[in-house]
Design an enzyme around this catalytic site. Structure first.
Site, mmCIF file in Angstrom:
data_model
loop_
_atom_site.group_PDB
_atom_site.id
_atom_site.type_symbol
_atom_site.label_atom_id
_atom_site.label_comp_id
_atom_site.label_asym_id
_atom_site.label_seq_id
_atom_site.Cartn_x
_atom_site.Cartn_y
_atom_site.Cartn_z
ATOM 1 N N ASP A 1 -27.591 -50.771 15.844
ATOM 2 C CA ASP A 1 -27.989 -50.664 17.242
ATOM 3 C C ASP A 1 -26.749 -50.232 18.030
ATOM 4 O O ASP A 1 -25.619 -50.314 17.536
ATOM 5 C CB ASP A 1 -28.558 -51.989 17.755
ATOM 6 C CG ASP A 1 -29.411 -51.788 19.003
ATOM 7 O OD1 ASP A 1 -29.310 -50.711 19.642
ATOM 8 O OD2 ASP A 1 -30.192 -52.701 19.353
HETATM 9 C C1 BGC Z 1 -31.520 -50.977 22.107
HETATM 10 C C2 BGC Z 1 -32.183 -50.111 21.052
HETATM 11 C C3 BGC Z 1 -32.155 -48.666 21.474
HETATM 12 C C4 BGC Z 1 -30.724 -48.265 21.730
HETATM 13 C C5 BGC Z 1 -30.580 -46.811 22.145
HETATM 14 C C6 BGC Z 1 -30.177 -50.453 22.469
HETATM 15 O O1 BGC Z 1 -29.676 -51.137 23.578
HETATM 16 O O2 BGC Z 1 -31.441 -52.305 21.650
HETATM 17 O O3 BGC Z 1 -33.505 -50.550 20.827
HETATM 18 O O4 BGC Z 1 -32.768 -47.867 20.509
HETATM 19 O O5 BGC Z 1 -30.196 -49.087 22.756
HETATM 20 O O6 BGC Z 1 -31.071 -46.601 23.419
#
Ligand code: BGC
Length: 668
Positions: free
Chosen positions: A228
């Site tokens: 993530d």
């Molecule tokens: C989220 C993810 C997301 C990523 C990119 C993160 O803060 O937890 O689910 O895909 O950001 O935007």
């Protein structure tokens, strides 16, 4: 591949920083995608272009379709609908040039206040697995690789960058892992995203147990794990413990990773495994064979997708209460629409990385006005006396209430914010025919539940909000959705009511409820929920009969695959409208197994004309009669008598049977 080429594939290029990778083919990486890995032209390796999207293409994309929140789609209990949901999403992503779709979010909802509840499917591991596999297959049928997330125990937003989920192995295996297992085995997902949180003290993205032991060895996942955004905390530990790709940048997996290889701290064989894991799904999805003409600026909308968005909202809207069969409304009835979400600020989606720019919004007031044949007045509810007056002057009052839910924040509690409880009570006092429509992403408390005539959970319904709710209210569509999670009566009566459990103390969230997550806890503690898991009404009525379970005795042989058990139930539409009903089959283990009272193991949705009866066949697999044996490190089926229960909610299981499982004299 040279070491540099391998490493380039193992991290994102930070578009925000405008990083230039020397020797590769982008002078400036495209900023539109939330994550990118550059192409390696020498080898014909295409770039990876990642975009968010749980309910539509995210990251500020324009000219896309806003679908209802995934929790709404899941409430249909229709895996066919979830497949189509994924298909539409995948088609729009592919049309935007995306080849990795960051979704679906499949974690089991443990904490009802969880800020990402709306992005997920609900509180049952088996159910979430079925939904996940269907949506993933839909997405991947259109070109993009799906990225199921967030792995693992991402069950709260509070302190999400550090929170530690303290969970025993059996619970991890039986409750939190199954959606991911189904994504691998049934969904053939290409990639997973490891989470921000820690599991048992170790960050997800460097957690050898969850990445290596569980995902890659036990589940035989052969694709890749990406971090993530900001969830990578090390170079050597991540690389050696199973993180294949850092997103969105190269802080730990750029020069630092190359140095770790040169210094002998990460072997070339390890690097090769990571690279192979990234390439395999790329080949499998045909990224080397297909051209992808779409660009971020392409318009991927279509009239069919608008219709589909509406249909998901209709099929995901749950009728929770309908006193005196007041609904559906007659077109001749005069209506008062009350509440900000009724028109001023319709609540059509949740916040955070899954947020989507809706191409348009049909507000409930607009939708109802279009459908009604009589006077429809509106009060936004900011003035209670005014709202009560407007409500009192109409035959029906329909109050729209909502919660704001977003990634990054849990809700502080389950109370409807901004004095909406008072508004509902005031309207209910002024009009005996008050219907409450909830646009929430998860459960809320309803102190007024006994005072209103009707309650509808419409979730975050997407761009077609008003059209969908009008279709339900006027009976153009017969509601057929069911709750994928429990609505509690009081704040004290939830499975994670103690601070140690949520949001945690000193950074640790104790999963002390163990296997008793969601309805399992309400059943195990004999706690009456407000609305139980699996519950939802219709404008018609159904009757279940003739439960049969075949064979009645199941002989399992060690080493050999168990024969499947077939459950048959007759469902009759005993009312006057056509409608759809869900048959839910739960299994109760023998007490010695130490399992929750009963657990969902099969479900099927069936459409019925008035008076029609259909037999519904469902299958139970060996897992239904197994527990995870921690000492053996595997699922083991257990001898004994299992109850088979069928009905239309977890608390209305009218049909009972049983099956005896016996191992055929072979040692296990
Ligand atoms: C989220 C993810 C997301 C990523 C990119 C993160 O803060 O937890 O689910 O895909 O950001 O935007």
């Amino acid at each position: 591949m040279t070491l540099d080429e391998k490493i380039v594939l193992m991290h994102g290029v930070n578009a925000m920083k405008g990083t230039v990778e020397t020797g590769f083919d982008w002078a400036v990486p495209p900023k539109e995608y939330v994550g990118v890995a550059p192409p390696i032209k020498r080898l014909g390796i295409p770039s990876l272009k990642l975009a968010d999207g749980r309910a539509g293409v995210g990251n500020d994309a324009k000219d896309i379709t806003l679908l209802p929140a995934p929790i709404a789609a899941a409430s249909s209990w229709d895996t066919g609908l979830l497949h189509e949901f994924g298909r539409v999403l995948g088609e729009e992503q592919w049309g935007k040039g995306t080849n990795v779709e960051l979704g679906p979010s499949i974690d089991v909802v443990r904490v009802p206040e969880w800020g990402r509840t709306f992005e997920s499917y609900g509180e049952d591991p088996y159910f979430n697995g079925q939904m996940a596999a269907a949506e993933i297959k839909g997405i991947q049928s259109q070109g993009p690789i799906a990225d199921a997330n967030m792995y693992l125990t991402m069950n709260q937003e509070s302190d999400r960058f550090r929170a530690d989920s303290v969970v025993d192995e059996r619970t991890l295996q039986e409750i939190y892992l199954p959606p991911f297992e189904a994504s691998v085995k049934d969904g053939h997902v290409g990639t997973f995203m490891c989470a921000y949180v820690k599991t048992n003290g170790v960050y997800s993205c460097e957690n050898a147990h969850i990445l290596r032991d569980l995902l890659k060895t036990q589940l035989k996942f052969d694709g890749w794990v990406m971090s993530d955004w900001g969830a990578t905390h090390s170079t050597v530990d991540c690389a050696n413990n199973g993180l294949d790709q850092q997103m969105p940048d190269d802080t730990f997996y750029g020069a630092a990773l190359k140095k770790a290889v040169v210094d002998g701290k990460v072997s070339v064989a390890t690097i090769d495994e990571h690279v192979r894991r990234i390439l395999v799904p790329m080949f499998r999805q045909g990224l080397f064979d297909k051209t992808q003409p779409g660009k971020w600026t392409s318009n991927v909308r279509s009239p069919q997708h608008d219709v589909f968005s509406r249909s998901v909202a209709e099929q995901g809207t749950i009728l929770l209460k309908n006193d005196r069969a007041l609904l559906p409304l007659q077109p001749t009835a005069t209506i008062a629409v009350i509440g900000a979400a009724g028109d001023k600020t319709p609540k059509i989606e949740g916040g955070g990385s899954s947020a989507v720019i809706a191409p348009y919004t049909v507000s409930p007031l607009e939708g109802i006005r279009k459908r009604a044949g009589a006077q429809v007045n509106y009060a936004d509810g900011s003035d209670l006396a005014q709202a009560a007056k407007t409500a009192g002057a109409a035959q029906f009052a329909i109050v729209f209430a909502n919660t704001d839910e977003t990634e990054g924040d849990d809700r502080p509690d389950l109370v409807l914010p901004s004095k909406q409880d008072q508004l509902i009570a005031a309207v209910a006092a002024a009009n005996k025919q008050t219907i409450v429509v909830l646009d929430t992403g998860g459960p809320v408390l309803m102190p007024w539940a006994g005072q209103v005539a009707g309650i509808i959970e419409a979730w975050y319904p997407g761009q077609e909000d008003g059209n969908a709710i009008a279709a339900i209210l006027y009976g153009d569509v017969n509601p057929s959705a069911k709750l994928p999670l429990t609505f509690p009566r009081t704040a004290a009566e939830i499975p994670t009511a103690k601070k140690e459990q949520w949001p945690g103390v000193d950074g640790h969230s104790q999963y002390s409820e163990g296997l008793n997550v969601g309805y399992r806890w309400y059943d195990a503690t004999n706690t009456q929920p407000l609305f139980p898991f699996g519950f939802g009404l219709s404008y018609t009525t159904f009757q279940f009969s003739h439960l049969s379970v075949e064979p009645a005795e199941l002989e399992l042989r060690s080493g050999a695959a168990a024969g499947k058990v077939t459950v048959k139930v007759d469902v009759t539409n005993t009312g006057k409208r056509k409608g759809a009903e869900v048959v839910e089959v739960y299994v109760g283990h023998p007490p010695a197994n130490g399992e929750p009272p009963h657990q969902l193991r099969a479900f099927a949705k069936v459409q019925l004309e008035p008076g029609q009866t259909k037999p519904v066949m469902l299958e139970l697999d060996e897992r239904s009669f197994s527990i995870f044996d921690v000492s053996q490190g595997r699922w083991v089926s257990q001898d004994g008598r299992y109850e088979i229960l069928a009905g239309d909610s977890s608390r209305d299981l009218t049909l009972h049977s049983s099956i005896t499982v016996e191992h055929a004299g072979v040692s296990r």
